[in-house]
Design an enzyme around this catalytic site. Sequence first.
Site, PDB file in Angstrom:
ATOM      1  N   ARG A 171       0.962  -1.360   0.196  1.00  0.00           N
ATOM      2  CA  ARG A 171       0.286   0.113  -0.115  1.00  0.00           C
ATOM      3  C   ARG A 171       0.806   1.412  -0.085  1.00  0.00           C
ATOM      4  O   ARG A 171       1.971   1.236   0.427  1.00  0.00           O
ATOM      5  CB  ARG A 171      -0.929   0.236   1.247  1.00  0.00           C
ATOM      6  CG  ARG A 171      -1.987  -1.109   1.251  1.00  0.00           C
ATOM      7  CD  ARG A 171      -2.815  -1.035   2.160  1.00  0.00           C
ATOM      8  NE  ARG A 171      -3.831  -0.102   2.098  1.00  0.00           N
ATOM      9  CZ  ARG A 171      -5.089  -0.407   2.432  1.00  0.00           C
ATOM     10  NH1 ARG A 171      -5.403  -1.410   2.733  1.00  0.00           N
ATOM     11  NH2 ARG A 171      -6.147   0.690   2.073  1.00  0.00           N
ATOM     12  N   GLN A 172       0.388   2.407  -0.523  1.00  0.00           N
ATOM     13  CA  GLN A 172       1.333   3.612  -0.542  1.00  0.00           C
ATOM     14  C   GLN A 172       1.557   4.135   0.640  1.00  0.00           C
ATOM     15  O   GLN A 172       2.346   4.757   1.026  1.00  0.00           O
ATOM     16  CB  GLN A 172       0.176   4.698  -1.381  1.00  0.00           C
ATOM     17  CG  GLN A 172       1.004   5.920  -1.653  1.00  0.00           C
ATOM     18  CD  GLN A 172       2.053   5.706  -2.520  1.00  0.00           C
ATOM     19  OE1 GLN A 172       2.178   5.041  -3.512  1.00  0.00           O
ATOM     20  NE2 GLN A 172       3.159   6.241  -2.174  1.00  0.00           N
ATOM     21  N   SER A 173       0.398   4.147   1.727  1.00  0.00           N
ATOM     22  CA  SER A 173       0.781   4.626   3.154  1.00  0.00           C
ATOM     23  C   SER A 173       2.133   3.938   3.725  1.00  0.00           C
ATOM     24  O   SER A 173       2.743   4.464   4.402  1.00  0.00           O
ATOM     25  CB  SER A 173      -0.627   4.537   3.760  1.00  0.00           C
ATOM     26  OG  SER A 173      -0.900   3.058   3.778  1.00  0.00           O
ATOM     27  N   ARG A 183      -3.166   7.148  -5.294  1.00  0.00           N
ATOM     28  CA  ARG A 183      -3.138   6.247  -4.377  1.00  0.00           C
ATOM     29  C   ARG A 183      -3.649   6.476  -2.869  1.00  0.00           C
ATOM     30  O   ARG A 183      -4.389   6.139  -2.115  1.00  0.00           O
ATOM     31  CB  ARG A 183      -2.007   5.395  -4.426  1.00  0.00           C
ATOM     32  CG  ARG A 183      -2.121   4.373  -5.644  1.00  0.00           C
ATOM     33  CD  ARG A 183      -0.822   3.358  -5.406  1.00  0.00           C
ATOM     34  NE  ARG A 183       0.516   3.856  -5.627  1.00  0.00           N
ATOM     35  CZ  ARG A 183       1.059   4.057  -6.527  1.00  0.00           C
ATOM     36  NH1 ARG A 183       0.853   3.806  -7.728  1.00  0.00           N
ATOM     37  NH2 ARG A 183       2.472   4.667  -6.410  1.00  0.00           N
TER      38      ARG A 183
END
Length: 536
Positions: free
Chosen positions: A183-185, A201
């Site tokens: 995931r981007q986070s 994203r």
Amino acid sequence: HFCRVSNVQFDSAEALREHYHTDWYRYNLKRSVRGQPPTSEAEFDALVEGGQLLDEELSGSESDDDELPTVGEEVGDEGASESAGAKRGPHARLVFSDADGRHFMVWRQALGPQAGLAAAEPCDSLRRFCTQRPAPIWVVVLCRGGHFAAAAFELPSKGEDVLKPVAHRCFHRYVTRRKAGGRQSVADASKSIKSAGSSIRRHNEAMLAKEVRELLMSWVPTYLKQACMVWVHAPGPANAALLFGANGPFQKSDPKVRGVPFTTARPTLAETSRVVVQLSRAEYPDEWEVAALLRPAGDAAMPSNDAARQAAAIAAAQELADSKRAAAEAAHQRAVVEAEAQAALLPAELHEAAEAGDANLVLALLKQSYDPAVRHVRFGFRVPYDLCKDRDTRTSFRKYRAEHPDQWDWQSAHVPSGLTELDETEREERERQKAREKKKKAEKARKERRKLEDAERVAATAALLEAASGSDIPRLAASIEEAEELGCDEAALNQARSKVEALKFEATDPLAIQRRERERRAAAAEARMHALNGGK
């Protein structure tokens, strides 16, 4: 504003641009490449909820990093990560025998609390489960890889075999990096990424979290309150923080919230149905499975000291895993907050000027080297040109591009071809030419309309004179009314009005009535005399 790929019309350019970021558009784009017709939005939603689309046909996939076990999560035999509260292994199911002596298994989680049960309790729990009235409500929540599915089911009563979905909803957002994975986070926590894809994203992660929270919070006073059990499968710190974090819809201490004790596929309506069916029904295993589950405890017993040491080691490992999981969730939250804070610090003057429609300020800011390709979090991660509401503001961007074609990435800024002085002059000339042609067409239509009206007036005047030559009062009155509406000659109208008055007077004057009666009798007498003379 028309999308040729999806064959659908939109009310605004903003709605069309939002459509370009949806999975529906990407799916239709792949179909168009294959020469297949597009699907409607309702058909696409039905395919997603029914789990009929392959992983590669959506922007997420089952191989995303948040599907891998995280620190502190138990891993079953099949390598799938465990949700909080899920229990697997040989003790995850209880074995009973029916009246015919056949053994069947039910999931321990479906009968009662997670804690261990006494010897007599499982039968009582099974009896209570089978005699529940009215039919209980179960809620299933699955969240992984940017996919989310939640459904509330009414379990079938005795004698029924149909699972009744009371409510359901499915979401999907592009939140995982295709090539790098994850995931981007999670990636933002370790390094700074400023690509356009990362901005999309981040935006999609925020939108997914908002949609999921709004849906589940709207279910709190209804389906979640009525539910006897809530089954949750949300692996990974991001999903856990979304569902169980601060202000989340669930609490880990809630006895109704249970982890799904087996492997689940991509979250869809069909998958939530499969989870409920598998958890609520008994399974008759093969005899060798029954023998393995009912193996005497002494065969696998170990010395009490070893058991105590192993229990202490397991407790220490669990405590360490819990602390690491809490640290990972806190790091994820900090990364999200920092990413949003950094995005909010980007300059927004050009966005504000474009949204306000101040063309002169837009041109001045561009001359001061404000980047038109920046996507700002305050404006939905859109570029300034997409915020323009009038042509003058858009023209400022196009003029500056014509003067500085290589200064910025104008394609990423969504600014079309540059507009020079000559181009603007030609455009104004084309607009004037269109205005002249429009005026000319309007004048021609006006002349034709006048010609038609003149012809109608001539015809109405002729009909009026013809009616005035007779003695039919209703016909003459109707002709006068039609002639007045068309604006016919006033002299002919006055003559017709005088004739109507004269006819009305003759119809009501006693002397005129007596004269007409004498004339009628004279004509009748003349006819009789003519008949007596043999028609001579």
